[in-house]
Design an enzyme around this catalytic site. Sequence first.
Site: not given
Ligand code: MG
Length: 348
Positions: A141, A220, A244
């Site tokens: 990000y 994972d 996220d």
């Molecule tokens: Mg989100």
Amino acid sequence: MTYRLCVIPGDGVGREVIPCAVEALQRALPGLVTVEADAGWDCFQRTGNPLPEATVAKIAECGAALFGAVSSPSKKVEGYRSPIIQMRQRFDLYANLRPTKGLEIGGYRPVAAPSISDPQSSSGRPAVDLLIVRENTQGLYAGRERMQGEEAIAERVITRAASERIARVAFALARERARRHVTIVHKANILPITDGVFRDAVRAVGAAYPDVTIGEMLVDTAAMMLASRPAEFDVIVTTNLFGDILSDVASVWGGGMGVAPALNLGDGVAIAEPVHGSAPDIAGKGIANPCGAILSAALLARHYWQLPDVANRIEQAVYGAIESGVRTPDLGGQATTRDVTAEVMQRI
Ligand code: MG
Ligand code: NAI
């Protein structure tokens, strides 16, 4: 002491749930002063700017803000950049706290937090009570995405300093919890340099918290474990994109997107926001679940204003309302946004 809150409803259901959260917070914290501010896609259409400087100034002046959600196009639009990403970077909101408390699926009955002496909930099912501490300024990000000839490239930026400061937040919060366990989630087998820096920095900080145990897990595997055995987690600390995604997976155990709260925290201002987006599929129908927004306001009270009693009252009112059966359609009920808010208000 005067508590000030900058209120940024944004787009879609943000405009429906944020007024509910403000009402609830005002009920629990009389005298709260609020200031309205503008941001988002609609604001961009009207003004050409998704995050006007006047909004930034109001956030800085209040210290605390409550943000709804914005509608962001999934194609690049010249001049538009998601205001929440901008706010996180401008105010250096490096920690994103995303707790999930388990609601029993079916009846959506909240279960008690587990303790070492009583690790089972009343139903016999292990209780889910976990906190994802997501690094909020770096990783994928960082905004470094570009075309280079035929290659589309996104750079994943991780620094030791940012990893250390998110680790300090995670360990300090773990220390206040019953289980005192931090799981470092990474993908250092495939990203040994970036996630090596992250993992090693978090471990080094952890050495200063001998009362907190540390584990680590590949992302994972963590996704699989969150889907199958969520009660095994206490605090998860991870990088931006992993946090996220994993927090959306975890949110399912707490009643889903309509219930999940979040707090963006830095060393100066704090911005609370429900995890969900603008939900165009239900916007304008009056049925958006306000619980995520109201619980986000409680996080602000707990972690920014240091008012745990206010936070507890709001949280108990929300879980009490859900338990009593006053639920929006996403939780299987028929109540409206206003019905749920009225029930929560009365319980506060
Ligand atoms: Mg989100
Ligand atoms: P979304 O979170 O808006 O919706 C996902 C699903 O959850 C939908 O079925 C929606 O109806 C449901 N939902 C969301 N909030 C709810 C609530 N309060 N009560 C009941 N149900 C709720 O995510 P989606 O659909 O992927 O994105 C829609 C828009 O929101 C996009 O433009 C996206 O960019 C934006 N978005 C903004 C965020 C933010 O501002 N922080 C975060 C996520 C998405």
